[in-house]
Design an enzyme around this catalytic site. Structure first.
Site, PDB file in Angstrom:
ATOM      1  N   ASP A   1       4.404   0.570  11.888  1.00  0.00           N
ATOM      2  CA  ASP A   1       3.212  -0.063  11.310  1.00  0.00           C
ATOM      3  C   ASP A   1       3.036  -1.522  11.735  1.00  0.00           C
ATOM      4  O   ASP A   1       2.053  -2.164  11.356  1.00  0.00           O
ATOM      5  CB  ASP A   1       3.261   0.022   9.771  1.00  0.00           C
ATOM      6  CG  ASP A   1       3.087   1.445   9.281  1.00  0.00           C
ATOM      7  OD1 ASP A   1       2.654   2.303  10.076  1.00  0.00           O
ATOM      8  OD2 ASP A   1       3.395   1.710   8.105  1.00  0.00           O
TER       9      ASP A   1
ATOM     10  N   ARG B   1      -8.841  -0.418   4.060  1.00  0.00           N
ATOM     11  CA  ARG B   1      -7.944   0.598   3.480  1.00  0.00           C
ATOM     12  C   ARG B   1      -6.583  -0.010   3.150  1.00  0.00           C
ATOM     13  O   ARG B   1      -5.930   0.436   2.209  1.00  0.00           O
ATOM     14  CB  ARG B   1      -7.710   1.732   4.493  1.00  0.00           C
ATOM     15  CG  ARG B   1      -8.874   2.676   4.687  1.00  0.00           C
ATOM     16  CD  ARG B   1      -8.435   3.838   5.549  1.00  0.00           C
ATOM     17  NE  ARG B   1      -7.077   4.197   5.197  1.00  0.00           N
ATOM     18  CZ  ARG B   1      -6.104   4.501   6.053  1.00  0.00           C
ATOM     19  NH1 ARG B   1      -6.342   4.520   7.336  1.00  0.00           N
ATOM     20  NH2 ARG B   1      -4.894   4.805   5.633  1.00  0.00           N
TER      21      ARG B   1
ATOM     22  N   CYS C   1      -4.614  12.732  12.534  1.00  0.00           N
ATOM     23  CA  CYS C   1      -5.462  11.549  12.542  1.00  0.00           C
ATOM     24  C   CYS C   1      -5.275  10.866  13.876  1.00  0.00           C
ATOM     25  O   CYS C   1      -4.540  11.355  14.735  1.00  0.00           O
ATOM     26  CB  CYS C   1      -5.167  10.643  11.357  1.00  0.00           C
ATOM     27  SG  CYS C   1      -3.620   9.787  11.504  1.00  0.00           S
TER      28      CYS C   1
ATOM     29  N   LYS D   1       0.834  -1.220   0.000  1.00  0.00           N
ATOM     30  CA  LYS D   1       0.000   0.000   0.000  1.00  0.00           C
ATOM     31  C   LYS D   1       0.862   1.262   0.000  1.00  0.00           C
ATOM     32  O   LYS D   1       0.613   2.187  -0.776  1.00  0.00           O
ATOM     33  CB  LYS D   1      -0.895   0.002   1.251  1.00  0.00           C
ATOM     34  CG  LYS D   1      -1.571   1.334   1.514  1.00  0.00           C
ATOM     35  CD  LYS D   1      -2.426   1.312   2.759  1.00  0.00           C
ATOM     36  CE  LYS D   1      -1.711   1.626   4.051  1.00  0.00           C
ATOM     37  NZ  LYS D   1      -1.465   3.051   4.333  1.00  0.00           N
ATOM     38  N   ASN D   2       1.865   1.290   0.881  1.00  0.00           N
ATOM     39  CA  ASN D   2       2.607   2.544   1.034  1.00  0.00           C
ATOM     40  C   ASN D   2       3.617   2.786  -0.085  1.00  0.00           C
ATOM     41  O   ASN D   2       4.235   3.846  -0.151  1.00  0.00           O
ATOM     42  CB  ASN D   2       3.281   2.586   2.410  1.00  0.00           C
ATOM     43  CG  ASN D   2       2.247   2.744   3.517  1.00  0.00           C
ATOM     44  OD1 ASN D   2       1.086   3.071   3.244  1.00  0.00           O
ATOM     45  ND2 ASN D   2       2.640   2.506   4.744  1.00  0.00           N
TER      46      ASN D   2
ATOM     47  N   ARG E   1       0.523  14.533  12.745  1.00  0.00           N
ATOM     48  CA  ARG E   1       0.897  14.349  11.349  1.00  0.00           C
ATOM     49  C   ARG E   1       1.055  15.653  10.560  1.00  0.00           C
ATOM     50  O   ARG E   1       0.348  15.906   9.585  1.00  0.00           O
ATOM     51  CB  ARG E   1      -0.088  13.388  10.671  1.00  0.00           C
ATOM     52  CG  ARG E   1      -0.279  12.129  11.511  1.00  0.00           C
ATOM     53  CD  ARG E   1      -0.807  10.988  10.751  1.00  0.00           C
ATOM     54  NE  ARG E   1       0.156  10.428   9.838  1.00  0.00           N
ATOM     55  CZ  ARG E   1      -0.103   9.394   9.051  1.00  0.00           C
ATOM     56  NH1 ARG E   1      -1.295   8.844   9.072  1.00  0.00           N
ATOM     57  NH2 ARG E   1       0.809   8.909   8.249  1.00  0.00           N
TER      58      ARG E   1
ATOM     59  N   ILE F   1       2.910  18.520   8.018  1.00  0.00           N
ATOM     60  CA  ILE F   1       3.596  18.378   6.721  1.00  0.00           C
ATOM     61  C   ILE F   1       4.653  19.482   6.550  1.00  0.00           C
ATOM     62  O   ILE F   1       5.033  19.821   5.441  1.00  0.00           O
ATOM     63  CB  ILE F   1       2.614  18.370   5.524  1.00  0.00           C
ATOM     64  CG1 ILE F   1       1.757  19.638   5.487  1.00  0.00           C
ATOM     65  CG2 ILE F   1       1.753  17.122   5.518  1.00  0.00           C
ATOM     66  CD1 ILE F   1       1.132  19.880   4.123  1.00  0.00           C
TER      67      ILE F   1
HETATM   68  N1  EPU Z   1       6.685  14.497  10.521  1.00  0.00           N
HETATM   69  C1  EPU Z   1       6.938  15.824  10.790  1.00  0.00           C
HETATM   70  N2  EPU Z   1       6.814  16.717   9.772  1.00  0.00           N
HETATM   71  C2  EPU Z   1       6.486  16.352   8.512  1.00  0.00           C
HETATM   72  C3  EPU Z   1       6.234  14.995   8.239  1.00  0.00           C
HETATM   73  C4  EPU Z   1       6.347  14.076   9.268  1.00  0.00           C
HETATM   74  O1  EPU Z   1       7.236  16.196  11.920  1.00  0.00           O
HETATM   75  O2  EPU Z   1       6.400  17.215   7.635  1.00  0.00           O
HETATM   76  C5  EPU Z   1       6.806  13.519  11.604  1.00  0.00           C
HETATM   77  C6  EPU Z   1       5.481  12.774  11.863  1.00  0.00           C
HETATM   78  O3  EPU Z   1       4.649  13.507  12.704  1.00  0.00           O
HETATM   79  C7  EPU Z   1       5.970  11.487  12.454  1.00  0.00           C
HETATM   80  C8  EPU Z   1       7.268  11.225  11.720  1.00  0.00           C
HETATM   81  O4  EPU Z   1       7.684  12.498  11.190  1.00  0.00           O
HETATM   82  O5  EPU Z   1       6.263  11.686  13.811  1.00  0.00           O
HETATM   83  C9  EPU Z   1       7.193  10.224  10.584  1.00  0.00           C
HETATM   84  O6  EPU Z   1       6.129  10.525   9.705  1.00  0.00           O
HETATM   85  P1  EPU Z   1       6.203  10.245   8.169  1.00  0.00           P
HETATM   86  O7  EPU Z   1       6.115  11.539   7.429  1.00  0.00           O
HETATM   87  O8  EPU Z   1       7.368   9.370   7.855  1.00  0.00           O
HETATM   88  O9  EPU Z   1       4.843   9.453   7.923  1.00  0.00           O
HETATM   89  P2  EPU Z   1       4.018   9.489   6.578  1.00  0.00           P
HETATM   90  O10 EPU Z   1       4.939   9.583   5.440  1.00  0.00           O
HETATM   91  O11 EPU Z   1       2.919  10.457   6.691  1.00  0.00           O
HETATM   92  C10 EPU Z   1       4.078   6.916   6.082  1.00  0.00           C
HETATM   93  C11 EPU Z   1       3.085   5.795   5.972  1.00  0.00           C
HETATM   94  C12 EPU Z   1       2.579   5.444   7.370  1.00  0.00           C
HETATM   95  C13 EPU Z   1       3.769   5.050   8.237  1.00  0.00           C
HETATM   96  C14 EPU Z   1       4.804   6.195   8.274  1.00  0.00           C
HETATM   97  C15 EPU Z   1       6.057   5.859   9.045  1.00  0.00           C
HETATM   98  C16 EPU Z   1       2.083   6.107   3.796  1.00  0.00           C
HETATM   99  C17 EPU Z   1       0.870   6.397   3.002  1.00  0.00           C
HETATM  100  N3  EPU Z   1       1.973   6.186   5.118  1.00  0.00           N
HETATM  101  O12 EPU Z   1       3.370   8.028   6.621  1.00  0.00           O
HETATM  102  O13 EPU Z   1       1.735   4.321   7.188  1.00  0.00           O
HETATM  103  O14 EPU Z   1       3.342   4.763   9.542  1.00  0.00           O
HETATM  104  O15 EPU Z   1       5.174   6.531   6.914  1.00  0.00           O
HETATM  105  O16 EPU Z   1       6.670   4.735   8.519  1.00  0.00           O
HETATM  106  O17 EPU Z   1       3.120   5.784   3.253  1.00  0.00           O
HETATM  107  C18 EPU Z   1       0.027   2.799   7.758  1.00  0.00           C
HETATM  108  O18 EPU Z   1       0.286   2.209   6.698  1.00  0.00           O
HETATM  109  O19 EPU Z   1      -0.740   2.334   8.644  1.00  0.00           O
HETATM  110  C19 EPU Z   1       0.642   4.111   8.003  1.00  0.00           C
HETATM  111  C20 EPU Z   1       0.186   4.963   8.922  1.00  0.00           C
END
Ligand code: EPU
Length: 420
Positions: free
Chosen positions: A306, A398, A115, A22-23, A120, A122
């Protein structure tokens, strides 16, 4: 809303086919927006998140055709604005920003909220776009990134919890069409990021260093269509491995990649679960008595967040004390109160859960709160005595392709109750 009814206590036996990740597939589908030529993506899992992403691509103007586990996308002419009602359904849709900015130099996407697993933010994605020369504004719930020119730059993506997976994907997708060289430092090393990079390279992008914390991208004028097969889902594979362990069964994970699962298999080994490869896949079974283990979630190649909830379901079956520390998301313990309803003894202390395992579990109605928490409830239900009804399983749909069908093939007594 559909639910799953599980009659626990049956050891799982047999082979399970692991679906595409998925990811990996979500950013790869978004990357098809980078070219006007046709792209073909294979081993696409049948998930509601994939259907949402297909709807978003269609809304942006792309032609999307699904045929079995293959999706063909042609984004001949696209617009740069992601609709709120579509984007808000799935946080992963934020990864359309990079391709829209790269191709159109203009991207306006509804700002995703937090969420259940954490805030979360960006900020790191936006910092990356700004480093490439984009002007970023936030207005009326939308984030707008606009650039007359995108220019390669040094981008540091390290944050509070390490790097960012989708942030790295987003910056990489914008940088492939920027002028000059971009160096991402503290890039995410997750296999899903590498898979995206391999697709971009097949489209004509120039990227080196993938899988390491330093990724170098030399911008090109345009990308062309390409074909790609998505990597198998290591999180789905881990979920079935743990389900085999809790039920004291023996399951072969067909198509799983052990080279993506070192941290998971290492902890399974410490807990008394053996994994070995044979001609058909990776065979998982208990080696003897279960042993408690301590786990800390970390960015790849550490133990994945995860799989934290599913591992907790194994630890509640394991006599002794296990400590599980969550370092990626601040509130990813929503499964604890529901696991307690099945008889688990777990205390939360800051970022750690102290699991006093080995207490008997008995079935109960439980409520799924997010994707991986739902998987943990299913695993615990498979081990518990009696009936467990997992409600709100749209979370599971999902991210797990036909989980009820796959578990039934392994001998589980599980049925989907569809609510009209
Ligand atoms: N973070 C920041 N600033 C940002 C982005 C992230 O502080 O701009 C922080 C987040 O709050 C978190 C950490 O960095 O504490 C890691 O977040 P990351 O950005 O890596 O997560 P993501 O890219 O939004 C993806 C997966 C998640 C998975 C995480 C970590 C997808 C669609 N989602 O999320 O998957 O947990 O990486 O490996 O790729 C799941 O599949 O159940 C899921 C939640």
């Amino acid at each position: 809303m559909d639910s799953l009814l599980i009659k626990g206590g049956v050891p799982l036996h047999g082979e399970v086919q692991i679906s595409g990740a998925k990811n990996a597939v979500l950013p790869i589908l978004a990357a098809t927006l980078l070219t006007s030529e046709p792209c073909t993506i294979r081993r696409v899992p049948d998930l509601s998140d994939v259907r949402f992403m297909s709807q978003i691509l269609t809304w942006l103007g792309a032609e999307v055709r699904a045929d079995g586990d293959t999706i063909r996308v042609r984004a001949k002419k696209i617009k740069g604005e992601g609709d709120y009602d579509l984007v808000r359904k799935m946080r992963g849709s934020i990864c359309i920003m990079g391709p829209l900015l790269g191709r159109l130099r203009d991207a306006k996407v509804s700002l995703p909220g937090g969420c259940i697993i954490g805030a979360r933010p960006i900020n790191l994605h936006l910092k990356g776009f700004q480093s490439l020369g984009a002007k970023v504004t936030i207005e009326n719930g939308y984030v707008h990134c606009k650039a007359r020119r995108l220019t390669g730059a040094a981008v540091f993506l390290g944050g509070r919890a390490g790097s960012t997976v989708l942030g790295t994907a987003n910056v990489m997708m914008a940088a492939v069409l920027a002028e000059g060289v971009t160096v991402i430092e503290s890039a995410a090393c997750e296999p899903e990021v590498t898979d995206l990079a391999n697709f971009l390279i097949a489209m004509g992008a120039r990227i080196t260093g993938v899988g390491s914390p330093t990724i170098t991208i030399t911008g090109v004028k345009q990308l062309h269509g390409a074909e790609h097969e998505v990597i198998p889902d290591r999180i789905e594979a881990a979920t079935y491995a743990i389900a085999a362990a809790v039920t004291n069964g023996e399951v072969t994970l067909r198509g799983a990649r052990s080279d993506h699962m070192h941290a998971i298999f290492d902890k399974l080994k410490d807990s008394g679960v053996s994994t070995h490869c044979n001609g058909n896949g990776i065979v998982v079974k208990r080696g003897g008595r279960l042993k408690p283990v301590d786990i800390t979630t970390l960015p790849y190649s550490g133990f994945p967040t995860d799989v934290q909830a599913q591992m907790m379901a194994l630890m509640i079956m394991t006599p002794g004390i296990s400590i599980i520390t969550e370092r990626i998301f601040e509130s990813r313990f929503m499964h604890v109160s529901e696991l307690s309803r099945l008889g688990a003894d777990i205390e939360i202390e800051g970022p750690s859960a102290i699991v006093k395992g080995g207490k008997p579990l008995s079935g109960a109605p439980v409520m799924a709160s997010d994707l991986r928490a739902s998987a943990a409830l299913v695993i615990a239900g498979l081990a518990a005595k009696g009936n467990t009804q997992v409600n709100r399983i749209y979370h599971l749909d999902r991210g797990y392709e036909k989980i009820d069908v796959k578990l039934r093939q392994l001998g589980a007594r599980i049925e989907r109750i569809e609510e009209s």
